[in-house]
Structures are given as structure tokens and as C-alpha cells.
Design an enzyme around this catalytic site. Structure first.
Site, PDB file in Angstrom:
ATOM      1  N   HIS A 238     -56.039  -7.299 -12.773  1.00 26.49           N
ATOM      2  CA  HIS A 238     -56.717  -8.304 -13.585  1.00 26.49           C
ATOM      3  C   HIS A 238     -55.758  -8.697 -14.694  1.00 26.49           C
ATOM      4  CE1 HIS A 238     -60.147 -10.326 -15.544  1.00 26.49           C
ATOM      5  NE2 HIS A 238     -59.450 -10.062 -16.622  1.00 26.49           N
ATOM      6  N   CYS A 239     -55.387  -9.953 -14.731  1.00 27.86           N
ATOM      7  CA  CYS A 239     -54.404 -10.404 -15.701  1.00 27.86           C
ATOM      8  C   CYS A 239     -55.127 -11.052 -16.876  1.00 27.86           C
ATOM      9  CB  CYS A 239     -53.457 -11.414 -15.057  1.00 27.86           C
ATOM     10  SG  CYS A 239     -52.113 -11.895 -16.123  1.00 27.86           S
ATOM     11  N   PRO A 240     -55.103 -10.452 -18.054  1.00 33.61           N
ATOM     12  CA  PRO A 240     -55.797 -11.073 -19.185  1.00 33.61           C
ATOM     13  C   PRO A 240     -55.105 -12.334 -19.677  1.00 33.61           C
ATOM     14  CG  PRO A 240     -54.672  -9.075 -19.875  1.00 33.61           C
ATOM     15  CD  PRO A 240     -54.508  -9.166 -18.408  1.00 33.61           C
ATOM     16  N   GLY A 243     -56.438 -14.847 -17.498  1.00 29.54           N
ATOM     17  CA  GLY A 243     -57.887 -14.935 -17.618  1.00 29.54           C
ATOM     18  C   GLY A 243     -58.609 -14.826 -16.297  1.00 29.54           C
ATOM     19  N   ASN A 244     -58.027 -14.154 -15.320  1.00 30.31           N
ATOM     20  CA  ASN A 244     -58.654 -14.062 -14.013  1.00 30.31           C
ATOM     21  C   ASN A 244     -58.085 -12.845 -13.296  1.00 30.31           C
ATOM     22  OD1 ASN A 244     -60.308 -14.808 -11.959  1.00 30.31           O
ATOM     23  ND2 ASN A 244     -59.229 -16.684 -11.427  1.00 30.31           N
TER      24      ASN A 244
END
Lengths: 404, 191
Positions: A238-240, A243-244
Site C-alpha cells: 500500500h503506497c501512501p 494514495g492507493n
């Protein structure tokens, strides 16, 4: 000549007086009632719960009209699937855009990108245009690529597996209870499901784990994202910043984004340094800074972010060559046999060799150049509480049972 | 024109409350009527334990394939080779959808160059193959499976995890009428 009859048979207590009236109640009953109907009400119900329509042609058209009015009103009551989605996602554009709820780092990324590009095109580009018009044009092309890949990564459904509905659980439990001889499944309906299912992939044993939140057995390489509360196919991480989640469907956009961004960052850095050094040959350095403060900011931002971005792109290039996901690499599930396996992975059943590895070239091709996988979540579709099918049946006049 | 009392029809069967399908009424005047249309509510089929699950076949990797083993519940209703044709065709459609061909490479490259605007205009190969699959399933259902009381549902409804064949339960049939079939010793995985 065909006769068409549109009668819907209902379960025990519902009586059909008027076809328009039944639909709403029917919806609620089928969603809430998950009990297998007992045979006893059956004998009493035919008289009350079915109505025979005279198959007059005028009547038929009236019934058709009724049913069509029904379907249009049903459509108004129908919800789109994204409205009933249980995970922590945000949807836009009628369900076409999917992203996660946590927005903090995403805003930072957007701000940084916009700021850097604006400063570059305001301060450096005009100067460099005079040297050669190709320089800012290349920068423009690469930045457009970066932005489009970034938006594609952020707003594409990563491959979310929709949760299993109640009906499926009920019938699955009943299937298990109804089968007498399979050894692993006990007859007690309250027993929790076995935690793993074993599957053989390319000769290696892989365990499919049961996800208690989504109530399904995760396909291989699928994982549950804690942030978005979904199971995602081929879950990478999950890549902050984006954002997804990064999963099956948006990994190629993510890889291109990171790759092009590393090129862009180096390029902008080089352009800004060139600009300032060319100016510094003509005027003292203090004046240079006063003349193009933007370049200083560009240099600063690029210098600070280039290390992590280049590191990330190298890491993902390695993952592509080895056909791994970030998730698998972090957990050290698959290690090549000639390397000594860390003690954590010496649990029986966990393979040491990547069963999905088919060669470096194949890995690249299958991750980056396959046709777009459809969205299983189908966020823009309508929720259908009552899927029905129509079949054409020849009428048998003499027999008692219907031959379909 | 007759209006029938509820639950009876000219020579046709009456559905009792436990069955899933709709009732129908026929016009006694039209004795030469060939067909009628029934509407069947599929969720009811689920509740009454009328479905067969074909699991995903992961032996060759993560590409979408389904197990080609002949389900025991289809004996006497659907011959083995008919079933094999169906399932091999389904697997072949998915294999074509997931293949890396010059067409898919071109689609991808075109998407990159147009900033993915081409995806708004064209249909991806996978989507086209899924439409082909839906047409194939409709055809098979109409020609073969509806006549023997089955309905193959599109695997996309279940998230491509499993292929479901619903048994359309007709009047008088109790779900476990046939002798309890000894499935293979693999555990049954329905989800």
C-alpha cells in the site's frame, strides 16, 4: 405462437396480490431470510402465492408494461456496487475512480510535483529554450508521462476482491455439512473453517489462507491490505504517496511512474544545475540566486527526493526480474534454493523457490504488457439482489413433470 | 381464455413452495404453442443447495483456468465429452485473454503514448474475451444445459474464484434425490 407468463413464485408467507407490490417486499425477504424453507408450507402456498394470469394478449402486454415499470423503478432503487462496498475506499466519477481513504501523503506528493514542475517551467525552461528548444520539450514530455502514470496508479482499482455475501456463506456451510465423507470438513456447522487450503502450483505447494474479514480463501499472491481493508489480487504494497494499494491492475502504472519519475528528477536536477552554473559564469553567485530562486528550490527538492526514488525504481526492477511482489519479498517467502533460507521460513509447507518464476523476460512481459485485467469489483455495476434468468421451455401437455 | 385457479395449468406441472422456479400458466386454447418462457430466480437455487462448484486450476500459475474434471453430479445428464468441450473452450477463452500477443503489446504501448486516453475509447482484449465468454455461456446454456436443468453462471460474478453451475430445481425434485455422490477426496472448496 408463444405464450409468455410472468409469474414469480415466492417463499412461504409472501402472497402476491399485485405484481407491483411484491417487489419491494421480495427484496427484503431475500436479503434477510437465509433459512432453508421447510417443505411444510409448500402445500399451503400454491393457492395463495401464485396467481395465474389469463394469457390474453392484451393482458400480456399489460403485464409486460407492469414489469417494465417495475424494472425502471427497480433501477431507481438499485444501488451501484461502489455504494455498498464494505472496504475503506473512496470512489469518484460514479465508481470509475477508486482510491483509498488516507490522503495525507498523497497531497504531499501532488504538492511537490506541482511545485517543482511549475518552478522549473517558470524559471529554467525559458533560459534553456534559448540554448536548445529540445531541452524543455523533453522535460515537458517526461513530466506529462509522470503525471498520467501517477493519476492512473492512484485512481485505478488495484484488483480488489469483493467480499463474500451472506448467501454464499450459508450455501457453502450447507454444502460442507451435506457431504458425508470428506475428511477435513467436520459436520458441525459452528466449526470455524480450516485455515489453509493447499494448492500445487508448478510443482510447489502453496497455501491459500482463509481471510476472516472477506470470508474467502485468498488466491495465491493475494493479500489483505490493512489500510484499505480489502483483499487485493497480487498485492504488492500500500503506497501512501500514491494514495492507493498497488496490486495486479495498477502495478504497471506504478512501475512506469516510478521509473519515469526517477528519470525526470535527475533531468530536472541537471537542467537546474546547468542553468545556475551558466548564469554563474556571467554574474556573481548571490545575484544568480536572486535572479532564479526557483532553480534553487528545484535543485533542493530533486536532490532530497532522488535517492529514495532511484532506490525504489531499482528495487522494483529487481522485483520484476525475479517475479516477486514487495509483499513476498518483505516476508521472505520465496528464496532461491542456493541461498541459505532464514530460519523464519523453515516452516513446513512454505516453499523456498518461487513457483511463479518463469524467467526474467516472461516476468517483465507478463507484468507490464498483458491486456488490462477487468475489475472484479465492478464498482460501476448495479447491485443485483435477485439475479434471474429466462429459459425457454417446451410445453408438455400430457406429462406431469416439466421437461425442461 | 381461461383464468386458471392458482397453481394449476393445462397439463403442466405445479410448483410447490420449496421449488425455486416460477409457475406458469398456459392457454388451453393454444394447444400447439411451442414454447413458453419461465423466469427463474437464481438465488433460490443457491439456497436449496443446487449448485456445483468448479474450482480454479492453479497448477500452471495464476492465469485464470478452471479444473476440467467431470463433476459427478452431471452424470447421466450431460455426457462427458460435452462437458469437456465446454470447459476446454472456457479455459481457452481465458488463456487467449491472458496471453501476451502483439495485439496486447500494441494496446499497452498505444496507451502509454496517449496518456491512457486510448483506454477510454477502445475495449481491452480481456474485456472482449469476456464478452465472448458471456456469449458462449449463453449459447451453451440455451442449447444444452437448460434442457437438462443446469445453468452455468459467469465466473465474474464470483470474482473469478470459482465457476458455478446452478441446478434449476424443478417441481417435485428434492435437492438430494440422487444417491449421494462420492466426490473425490479433495476437500470441497466452495469459496
Amino acid at each position: 405462437m408463444e405464450t409468455v407468463a410472468l409469474i414469480r413464485m415466492e417463499e412461504e408467507e409472501i402472497t402476491i396480490d399485485d405484481e407491483t407490490q411484491t417487489n419491494e417486499t421480495r427484496h427484503e425477504v431475500h436479503v434477510n431470510q437465509c433459512v432453508m424453507p421447510s417443505p411444510s408450507p409448500a402445500t399451503s402456498s400454491p393457492s395463495t402465492s401464485s396467481s395465474a394470469f389469463p394469457s390474453d394478449s392484451a393482458d400480456i402486454s399489460r403485464r409486460h408494461q407492469n414489469s417494465q415499470n417495475l424494472t425502471s423503478s427497480e433501477n431507481q432503487n438499485k444501488k451501484k456496487k461502489y455504494e455498498v462496498h464494505a472496504g475503506r475506499n473512496r470512489f469518484g466519477c460514479g465508481g470509475r475512480l477508486v482510491c483509498s481513504r488516507s490522503h495525507g501523503a498523497f497531497v504531499v506528493t501532488v504538492f511537490l510535483m506541482i511545485a517543482t514542475l511549475t518552478l522549473y517551467f517558470v524559471f529554467d525552461a525559458p533560459f534553456l529554450w534559448n540554448i536548445s528548444p529540445a531541452i524543455p520539450i523533453v522535460a515537458a514530455v517526461v513530466s506529462i508521462t509522470v503525471i498520467s502514470n501517477f493519476l492512473a496508479t492512484s485512481f485505478t482499482d488495484p484488483g480488489i476482491l469483493p467480499r463474500v455475501e451472506n448467501l454464499e456463506i450459508i450455501e457453502a456451510k450447507r454444502q460442507e455439512n451435506g457431504v458425508p465423507s470428506t475428511s477435513e470438513i467436520p459436520a458441525d456447522p459452528n466449526t470455524p473453517r480450516p485455515r489453509f487450503r493447499d494448492v500445487i502450483i508448478n510443482g510447489e505447494h502453496v497455501k491459500m489462507k482463509y481471510c476472516t474479514t472477506c470470508r474467502l480463501y485468498r488466491p495465491p499472491r493475494c493479500s489483505h491490505c490493512a489500510v484499505c481493508d480489502n483483499c487485493v489480487l497480487m498485492f504488492d504494497h500500500h503506497c501512501p504517496w500514491v494514495g492507493n494499494c498497488i496490486g495486479l491492475r495498477n502495478y504497471n502504472y506504478f512501475y512506469r511512474f516510478v521509473f519515469c519519475l526517477s528519470i525526470l528528477v535527475i533531468y530536472l536536477f541537471a537542467c537546474a544545475v546547468t542553468h545556475m552554473s551558466l548564469l554563474a559564469q556571467q554574474m556573481p553567485f548571490g545575484e544568480v540566486i536572486r535572479k532564479t530562486p526557483g532553480s534553487v528550490v528545484v535543485i533542493l527538492i530533486c536532490f532530497l527526493t532522488t535517492w529514495s526514488i532511484i532506490g525504489l525504481s531499482c528495487f522494483h526492477t529487481y522485483l520484476l526480474c525475479a517475479d516477486l511482489t514487495t509483499n513476498e519479498d518483505l516476508k521472505r517467502i520465496y528464496r532461491k534454493k542456493h541461498r541459505s533460507t532464514p530460519p523464519a521460513s523453515q516452516i513446513p509447507g512454505i516453499p523456498t523457490k518461487n513457483p511463479f518464476y518463469m524467467g526474467c523476460f516472461k516476468s517483465f512481459a507478463s507484468r507490464l504488457f498483458k491486456s488490462r485485467f477487468p475489475s472484479v469489483l465492478d464498482a460501476t455495476g448495479y447491485v443485483d439482489h435477485q439475479p434471474t434468468i429466462e429459459i425457454r421451455v417446451p410445453i408438455q401437455h400430457e406429462k406431469n413433470d416439466e421437461k425442461v | 381464455m381461461d383464468s386458471k385457479p392458482a397453481g394449476t395449468a393445462a397439463g403442466g406441472a405445479v410448483q410447490n413452495g420449496t421449488t425455486t422456479t416460477s409457475t406458469y400458466s398456459t392457454n388451453t386454447d393454444s394447444k400447439n404453442a411451442a414454447f413458453e418462457t419461465q423466469i427463474i430466480i437464481l438465488n433460490q437455487c443457491r439456497k436449496l443447495n443446487g449448485q456445483i462448484f468448479i474450482q480454479r486450476d492453479y497448477t500452471r500459475g495464476l492465469d485464470v483456468q478452471f479444473e476440467a474434471e467431470y463433476p459427478a453430479r452431471l452424470t447421466e445428464k450431460v455426457p462427458r465429452d460435452v462437458w469437456e468441450n465446454t470447459i476446454t473452450r472456457i479455459n481457452r477463452i481465458f488463456a487467449d485473454a491472458e496471453a501476451i500477443t502483439p495485439q496486447t503489446i500494441f494496446e499497452t504501448v498505444l496507451g502509454c503514448f496517449t496518456c491512457y486516453a486510448s483506454y477510454l475509447v477502445t475495449k481491452s482484449t480481456y474485456r472482449r474475451k469476456l464478452d465472448e465468454l458471456q456469449e458462449f455461456l449463453d449459447r451453451e446454456n440455451r442449447d444444452i444445459y437448460h434442457h437438462v436443468g443446469f445453468h452455468i453462471r459467469n465466473p465474474m460474478e464470483r470474482g473469478l474464484r470459482v465457476l458455478e453451475i446452478a441446478m434449476l430445481i424443478r417441481q417435485g425434485e428434492i435437492p438430494h434425490e440422487e444417491p449421494e455422490i462420492q466426490e473425490s477426496s479433495r476437500p470441497i472448496r466452495t469459496i
